[in-house]
Design an enzyme around this catalytic site. Structure first.
Site, short mmCIF file in Angstrom:
data_model
loop_
_atom_site.label_atom_id
_atom_site.label_comp_id
_atom_site.label_asym_id
_atom_site.label_seq_id
_atom_site.Cartn_x
_atom_site.Cartn_y
_atom_site.Cartn_z
N ASN A 286 91.82 -44.88 -44.18
CA ASN A 286 92.05 -43.61 -43.49
C ASN A 286 92.95 -43.84 -42.28
O ASN A 286 92.97 -44.93 -41.71
CB ASN A 286 90.70 -43.05 -43.00
CG ASN A 286 90.83 -41.71 -42.29
OD1 ASN A 286 91.51 -40.80 -42.77
ND2 ASN A 286 90.18 -41.58 -41.15
N SER B 259 95.02 -45.15 -35.43
CA SER B 259 94.34 -46.30 -36.04
C SER B 259 94.28 -46.12 -37.55
O SER B 259 93.97 -45.03 -38.03
CB SER B 259 92.89 -46.41 -35.55
OG SER B 259 92.79 -46.35 -34.15
N HIS C 279 93.57 -42.26 -38.46
CA HIS C 279 92.94 -41.37 -37.48
C HIS C 279 93.82 -41.34 -36.22
O HIS C 279 94.24 -42.39 -35.74
CB HIS C 279 91.54 -41.87 -37.13
CG HIS C 279 90.85 -40.99 -36.15
ND1 HIS C 279 90.30 -39.78 -36.51
CD2 HIS C 279 90.64 -41.12 -34.81
CE1 HIS C 279 89.79 -39.20 -35.43
NE2 HIS C 279 89.98 -39.99 -34.40
N ASP D 159 84.78 -42.30 -38.84
CA ASP D 159 85.86 -42.90 -38.05
C ASP D 159 85.43 -44.24 -37.42
O ASP D 159 85.95 -44.64 -36.38
CB ASP D 159 86.34 -41.94 -36.94
CG ASP D 159 86.95 -40.67 -37.52
OD1 ASP D 159 87.58 -40.75 -38.59
OD2 ASP D 159 86.79 -39.59 -36.92
C1 GRF Z 1 97.41 -36.92 -38.94
O1 GRF Z 1 97.46 -36.78 -37.56
C2 GRF Z 1 96.34 -37.91 -39.32
O2 GRF Z 1 96.18 -38.94 -38.40
C3 GRF Z 1 95.09 -37.06 -39.36
O3 GRF Z 1 95.52 -35.83 -39.89
C4 GRF Z 1 96.90 -35.64 -39.61
C5 GRF Z 1 97.58 -35.42 -40.93
O4 GRF Z 1 98.93 -35.12 -40.80
N1 GRF Z 1 94.05 -37.71 -40.11
P1 GRF Z 1 99.86 -35.08 -42.09
O5 GRF Z 1 99.22 -34.11 -43.07
O6 GRF Z 1 99.94 -36.46 -42.65
O7 GRF Z 1 101.19 -34.58 -41.61
#
Ligand code: GRF
Length: 222
Positions: free
Chosen positions: A110, A139, A112, A148
């Site tokens: 994932n 991260s 985050h 997370d």
């Molecule tokens: C990103 O900020 C990611 O870190 C979080 O959700 C957002 C997704 O953005 N988990 P995208 O759909 O990849 O543009």
């Protein structure tokens, strides 16, 4: 080059991280094959990006299921049709249950938008500004049932600047996300990551700078 890594990417929205993975795969820097992109939202723009790249897409709407468990089970069955070696959560906005996480243990990643363990959960940019931290970031981590909270693979830090809005800070963080997520997937594809005692090792070592990578790496893909 070794056989490419089969991955399935889960999204819920815009899909800019998905796009960074697609770009690196297409450019030859990431030895992976995106077998499918799955969204829980039919109108996720990431689906358009996947289709433009010729990647199969699937929609599984969580609202059609009576419980979180039923959705998770259906999602697992759908993912497994593509036999991925790695499942990538790229802005997938559903909390996944323990059965799901256990099923993909060690092969669920994932991204985050914070320097974990700071600011788990939502609205991280706003919370970072409000709390007055000097640095924020992103991260990439393996997913465990602890939200997370799984072992961190790579982080990137950016400064929080005077007068920052959540949007401006998010843009700065997002640029780093697009750099570190494909890199973490590449390390996985190259078989260079291991989790030992809850920590991620790269090439059998804990990267000294793993906690904070403040400056962009050189463009080379070694
Ligand atoms: C990103 O900020 C990611 O870190 C979080 O959700 C957002 C997704 O953005 N988990 P995208 O759909 O990849 O543009």
């Amino acid at each position: 080059m070794n056989t490419p890594l089969n991955i399935v990417v889960l999204i819920s929205g815009r899909g800019s991280n998905l796009q960074s993975i697609i770009d690196q795969v297409q450019g030859g820097a990431l030895p992976a094959r995106i077998r499918a992109v799955i969204s829980n939202c039919a109108d996720a723009y990431g689906l358009v990006r996947a289709q433009a790249a010729g990647v199969p897409t699937e929609v599984l709407d969580h609202r059609q299921f009576p419980s979180r468990h039923a959705f998770d089970q259906a999602l697992m069955a759908l993912i497994d049709q593509y036999s991925p070696q790695l499942v990538v959560l790229a802005g997938f906005m559903r909390i996944l249950g323990e059965d799901f996480v256990d099923h993909y243990a060690g092969r669920l990643m994932n991204i985050h938008p914070s320097l974990l363990p700071a600011f788990p959960g939502l609205h991280t940019h706003e919370r970072a500004i409000e709390s007055g931290v000097a640095q924020h970031g992103a991260s990439v981590h393996f997913v465990t049932p602890d939200l997370d909270g799984g072992p961190i693979i790579i982080q990137a830090a950016v400064p929080v600047l005077p007068g920052d809005t959540p949007e401006r800070l998010a843009d700065r963080v997002l640029k780093e996300e697009h750099r570190i997520f494909p890199l973490a997937i590449r390390w996985f594809a190259e078989g260079r990551l291991q989790v030992r005692a809850g920590r991620v090792l790269l090439d059998d070592q804990v990267r000294a700078e793993q906690g904070l990578i403040a400056t962009p790496e050189p463009a080379s893909t070694d």
